[in-house]
Every structure is written in C-alpha cells, then in structure tokens.
Design a protein around this motif. Structure first.
Motif, PDB file in Angstrom:
ATOM      1  N   ASP A   1     -34.428 -71.448  76.364  1.00 54.87           N
ATOM      2  CA  ASP A   1     -33.367 -71.556  77.358  1.00 54.87           C
ATOM      3  C   ASP A   1     -33.399 -72.971  77.919  1.00 54.87           C
ATOM      4  O   ASP A   1     -34.473 -73.491  78.201  1.00 54.87           O
TER       5      ASP A   1
ATOM      6  N   ASP B   1     -31.762 -67.200  75.529  1.00 54.68           N
ATOM      7  CA  ASP B   1     -30.442 -67.286  76.120  1.00 54.68           C
ATOM      8  C   ASP B   1     -29.468 -67.324  74.944  1.00 54.68           C
ATOM      9  O   ASP B   1     -29.887 -67.354  73.779  1.00 54.68           O
ATOM     10  N   MET B   2     -28.191 -67.358  75.210  1.00 61.08           N
ATOM     11  CA  MET B   2     -27.221 -67.403  74.116  1.00 61.08           C
ATOM     12  C   MET B   2     -26.579 -68.775  73.958  1.00 61.08           C
ATOM     13  O   MET B   2     -26.084 -69.100  72.895  1.00 61.08           O
ATOM     14  N   HIS B   3     -26.599 -69.586  75.011  1.00 59.60           N
ATOM     15  CA  HIS B   3     -25.972 -70.914  74.974  1.00 59.60           C
ATOM     16  C   HIS B   3     -27.000 -71.966  75.345  1.00 59.60           C
ATOM     17  O   HIS B   3     -27.453 -72.021  76.489  1.00 59.60           O
TER      18      HIS B   3
ATOM     19  N   SER C   1     -29.393 -63.327  79.300  1.00 56.43           N
ATOM     20  CA  SER C   1     -28.248 -64.198  79.543  1.00 56.43           C
ATOM     21  C   SER C   1     -27.530 -63.783  80.818  1.00 56.43           C
ATOM     22  O   SER C   1     -27.598 -62.626  81.227  1.00 56.43           O
TER      23      SER C   1
ATOM     24  N   THR D   1     -31.440 -56.288  75.768  1.00 56.08           N
ATOM     25  CA  THR D   1     -30.751 -57.309  76.548  1.00 56.08           C
ATOM     26  C   THR D   1     -31.129 -57.188  78.009  1.00 56.08           C
ATOM     27  O   THR D   1     -31.150 -56.084  78.558  1.00 56.08           O
TER      28      THR D   1
END
Length: 124
Positions: free
Chosen positions: A4, A49-51, A85, A97
């Motif tokens: 992240d 994280d996703m981004h 996230s 998640t």
C-alpha cells in the motif's frame, strides 16, 4: 506483507495484523518491491490495497491489486491475499476483503478472516 502506498493506512493495517498475532510484517509501497522480496524470501500472507504504483517512481495504477491477484494465481505456490481498500472490493481470488474506513474495526475484520481460513490448503 502489506502492499500500500499510503503510509498511515499501512501502519493501521500493521497494527491490526499484530492484534491478530501476525508477526514479521514487511511493508512495500509498490508492487515491484514485493516481487523482488519474494525472489529470496517466503511469505504466508499478503494484504494489498487495490490502487498503488507498480514500480518505484510510477504513478498510482488502478489495476495494481487485480494484477497482484492474477500473478498470485499463476504462481506454483500461491500466497493468500487479503484486500484492504477504502472501496469495498470483492474478488473470488482473494482470501477476503477488509473495508478500510473510520467506521470499521479493521482489527476484528482481519481476525474474522484469519480465524475462518483453512490454512492447510496453503501448505507448501
């Protein structure tokens, strides 16, 4: 391992994992560093994280978390991945998640996922 690029969020995730009894936590702010680490080290769990950037100096990639999940599926010995996230993502390729926001108690969200996992399926 935590991937992240948000330092404060990474610290919150680290504390939540420590609350659950997870030790030896390594943090990365881009995915390339994670893959380099895995060339010479083993890991039991990845929280992503996703981004975030795929490589140092790159801008945030909105597909980074999905790229990590796809690469993990292709590994001979996949490492379980938990998504953490601020957007409430779901993926069948993730162990679970954790929705990161101020209203959630992420320590107990992580604990629930970790306690309800059959770890035998990930033995090498």
């Amino acid at each position: 391992m935590i991937v992240d690029d948000a330092a404060v969020k990474s610290i919150h995730i680290k504390r939540a994992l420590q609350f659950c009894g997870v030790e030896n936590i390594v943090m990365f702010d881009h995915q390339e560093a994670l893959w380099e680490y895995l060339e010479t080290n083993e890991a039991d769990l990845i929280v992503t994280d996703m981004h975030y950037p795929l490589a140092k100096g790159e801008k945030e990639n909105e597909e980074a978390g999905f790229i990590l999940l796809e690469k993990m599926k292709q590994r001979e010995h996949p490492i379980p991945v938990i998504i953490c996230s601020s957007q409430n993502y779901r993926s069948p390729d993730a162990l679970g998640t954790v929705w990161y926001n101020k209203l959630r108690d992420i320590e107990f969200d992580f604990k629930e996922i970790l306690e309800n996992t059959n770890w035998d399926q990930f033995q090498r």
